[in-house]
Design an enzyme around this catalytic site. Structure first.
Site, PDB file in Angstrom:
ATOM      1  CG  HIS A  83      -5.943   0.375  -3.463  1.00 59.09           C
ATOM      2  ND1 HIS A  83      -6.124   1.472  -2.510  1.00 59.09           N
ATOM      3  CD2 HIS A  83      -7.022   0.252  -4.248  1.00 59.09           C
ATOM      4  CE1 HIS A  83      -7.442   1.814  -2.536  1.00 59.09           C
ATOM      5  NE2 HIS A  83      -8.128   1.058  -3.605  1.00 59.09           N
ATOM      6  CB  VAL A  84      -1.417   2.093  -0.286  1.00 60.14           C
ATOM      7  CG1 VAL A  84      -0.632   2.640   0.533  1.00 60.14           C
ATOM      8  CG2 VAL A  84      -0.086   1.304  -1.304  1.00 60.14           C
TER       9      VAL A  84
END
Lengths: 582, 92
Positions: free
Chosen positions: B19-20
């Site tokens: 994820h980010v």
């Protein structure tokens, strides 16, 4: 090339550069920079990156304090994404090599990357697109903020693409600048659709997500006839649509030529063609389409999308706005025709209605809330001092109801007289005939009003007891049904005997085949949405009232809706072969 | 210092997939090393491990295998640190 299918709500074809209006309305105006200015443009991007990253870190700080570190970290990550070296490299390359503006280059890069994520076939990863758009928005806001002034005017006509448009946004679109629009949300019966249609702007709504696939300035096609949006069209498609556009232009020229010709049948009977409008901005359409006035000015828009009920002054201004554009034409204002949910001042919630269409709405609601009704009546009367304003009550079911409404109107008149406020003492007062009981009592009602207007949309549903939006019974809802046509005929006879004018303001007026029938039973006024008027005028100019009368007499003897539809279609095919081809 | 080439594969342990925030941490870590670092997942490659965007673009979901490849004098430490980040579970 990509083809998106949606709902066709306003006909016509348009080809042009996209203008993407995102939810926060940051728009990309210009695609190209002046030659040789790329170093400054890249510097502008770098400045935007510094401010946007700074902004994201500020948010991180605030959120961390308020909600905790782990939430703040999301914005810290955004700051890092904004400063991403790959992003900067790609954007700078596009500015330098293609001469794009920083906004356009950024938008292209982000959209390409978002599309890659969306294509990964993993729902969680696809959702991450929203992070990218958040970053894009932050950077765009910085960039656009730097040159807000330059963006105020669009340099060329564009096709507006948006998630959704509100009806009032749509009503304010400049038709010279906006060739067409397409939205992700919306449906056939939305107000946005009605307004687009009235403005004559080709439109497709309900397309589902597509904004991520397009950047401002990309060439797109909106086909409002088939409900299609084409992104990045190939040469063949483009050619096909260019030809379609030319054919359409030819057709429109013909309709413009009709504008200044009178609506007179070949045997010399004058038919008054009036327009139905929803918003004051549509008044211009009345003139453009060569209508004789406003047959129905709906006033519900004043109540939509707001927290407080409009004031008398707001009503008054909205009426004057139309009057100013049509100073010498009749304007029929219909009093409020909506359900209780739209009013904020109706504080006492009515019991849940099992069948709202048979419940407290329209005139019934106004008579239950007289103070609210008085505000509108006062405004209409005040406007009547300045032009040919007429007032019309919707959904009248009984004589007693009409009398109650008129009594209130006289009371308001007296009040204005006492205040020495000018108004037209002899303002024409009419009633809509859209409830079967009113149609059956038309001879009695006719003695107490100055005109009738038959609202066919509601009349059909009440006569046949069928809701047209309920697909299981929609087959019953049919304007060709002999019961409907006979009832309309009765109302026209009653009006003739009482020597009062009668008008039809439902969708039937806009359909050539029914317009033919209506002229045949003696209607001399038809009111339709402005865009339909040239077509109806063409019909009127192609027929004789005598032929129409004979056809209508034949129709009134027929047994089923199917018989009537096919008979009227046949007649129309003979008169206006091209009308059915559309 | 001698040049090294270190390759190691890890499995994405976080339920959210890569994820980010993880991408950003990887990129930050990568920036502290001299060596060149490449991430590979299936046919997709992140050529610049200092770019969180490129790392995200790998599209590595939960359970995906990601190969870390580093060339440089500090390749060993870099690969270890990045492997730790990628195989970690992040609190929500």
């Amino acid at each position: 090339m990509e083809i998106k299918r949606g709902v066709a709500v306003s006909p016509g074809v348009a080809i042009g550069p996209a203008w993407v209006l995102d939810t926060e309305e940051v728009r990309i105006g210009e695609r190209f920079i002046a030659p040789g200015t790329y170093p400054e443009e890249i510097e502008r991007f770098d400045r935007a990156v510094r401010s946007a990253a700074g902004e994201a870190r500020q948010v991180q700080k605030t959120v961390s304090e308020r909600l905790g570190e782990q939430y703040g970290a999301i914005f810290g990550a955004h700051a890092a994404l904004i400063e991403d070296p790959s992003l900067r490299q790609e954007v700078a390359a596009q500015i330098r090599d293609q001469g794009f503006t920083a906004e356009y280059a950024l938008s292209r890069v982000i959209r390409r990357r978002a599309k890659l994520l969306a294509g990964l076939n993993d729902r969680i990863l696809a959702d991450r697109q929203s992070d990218l758009f958040d970053i894009e928005k932050r950077l765009l806001r910085q960039l656009v903020g730097q040159r807000q002034q330059q963006l105020q005017k669009l340099s060329q006509p564009t096709i507006l693409l948006a998630h959704d448009l509100t009806p009032s946004e749509t009503a304010q679109l400049d038709r010279r600048q906006v060739l067409a629009f397409a939205t992700e949300a919306g449906g056939r019966t939305s107000h946005t659709a009605i307004v687009a249609n009235a403005l004559g702007i080709p439109a497709v709504v309900g397309l589902g997500p597509f904004l991520t696939d397009v950047s401002g300035g990309d060439l797109v096609i909106v086909d409002g006839n088939r409900g299609v949006l084409i992104l990045d069209p190939d040469a063949e498609t483009l050619e096909h649509y260019r030809q379609a556009q030319q054919a359409q232009a030819g057709h429109e020229r013909e309709l413009v030529e009709l504008r200044d010709l009178p609506a007179v049948t070949r045997d010399g009977v004058r038919i008054f063609l009036l327009g139905n409008i929803e918003f004051p901005e549509e008044a211009a359409q009345i003139l453009e389409r060569g209508a004789d006035g406003v047959g129905l000015y709906r006033t519900e828009f004043l109540y939509l999308g707001r927290k407080e009920d409009p004031t008398e002054q707001e009503h008054f201004q909205a009426y004057l706005q139309v009057l100013r554009q049509l100073p010498s034409k009749p304007i029929v204002i219909r009093t409020l025709d909506i359900g209780a949910d739209k009013f904020s001042s109706v504080t006492e919630p009515l019991a849940q209605e099992r069948n709202p269409f048979l419940g407290v709405r329209s005139l019934r609601l106004c008579l239950h809330n007289k103070n609210l009704f008085r505000v509108q009546l006062r405004a209409i009367l005040r406007a009547s001092a300045y032009g040919d304003i007429r007032i019309m009550f919707p959904m009248v079911s009984t004589l007693a109801e009409l009398r109650e409404a008129k009594l209130l109107l006289y009371d308001v008149m007296e009040e204005l007289s006492e205040e020495q406020v000018p108004f037209n003492q002899r303002i024409p007062v009419g009633t809509m005939i859209e409830v079967p009981s009113a149609a059956l009592m038309a001879d009695q009602l006719a003695r107490e009003v100055d005109f009738f207007s038959i609202g066919t949309n509601d009349l059909i549903q009440y006569v046949l007891a069928a809701d047209r939006t309920n697909e299981n019974v929609a087959y019953l809802y049919n304007a060709s049904d002999p019961a409907v046509l006979r009832l309309i005929d009765q109302v026209v006879r009653a009006a003739e005997r009482a020597r009062i004018p009668v008008n039809v303001c439902g969708e039937m007026s806009a359909e050539p085949m029914y317009a033919y029938f209506l002229v045949g039973i003696g209607l001399r006024q038809l009111s339709a949405s402005p865009h339909a008027i040239p077509e109806i005028k063409r019909l009127v100019r192609s027929i004789t009232a005598e032929d129409a009368r004979r056809a209508a007499q034949a129709v009134l003897q027929m047994e089923t809706a199917q018989d009537i539809t096919s008979y009227l279609r046949d007649q129309l095919r003979r008169i206006l072969p091209e009308a059915l081809a559309v | 210092m001698p040049q090294q080439r270190v390759v190691r594969s890890v499995t994405i342990a976080d339920r959210q997939g890569l994820h980010v925030r993880q991408a950003v941490e990887c990129a930050r870590a990568a920036a502290r090393f001299q060596c060149q670092i490449i991430l590979v997942h299936g046919e997709r490659r992140a050529e610049n491990c200092r770019s969180p965007f490129d790392i995200l673009q790998l599209g590595a979901g939960y359970g995906a295998e990601v190969t870390i490849e580093a060339i440089g004098s500090d390749a060993q430490e870099a690969v270890e640190e990045i492997a730790t980040i990628l195989s970690r579970e992040f609190p929500n």
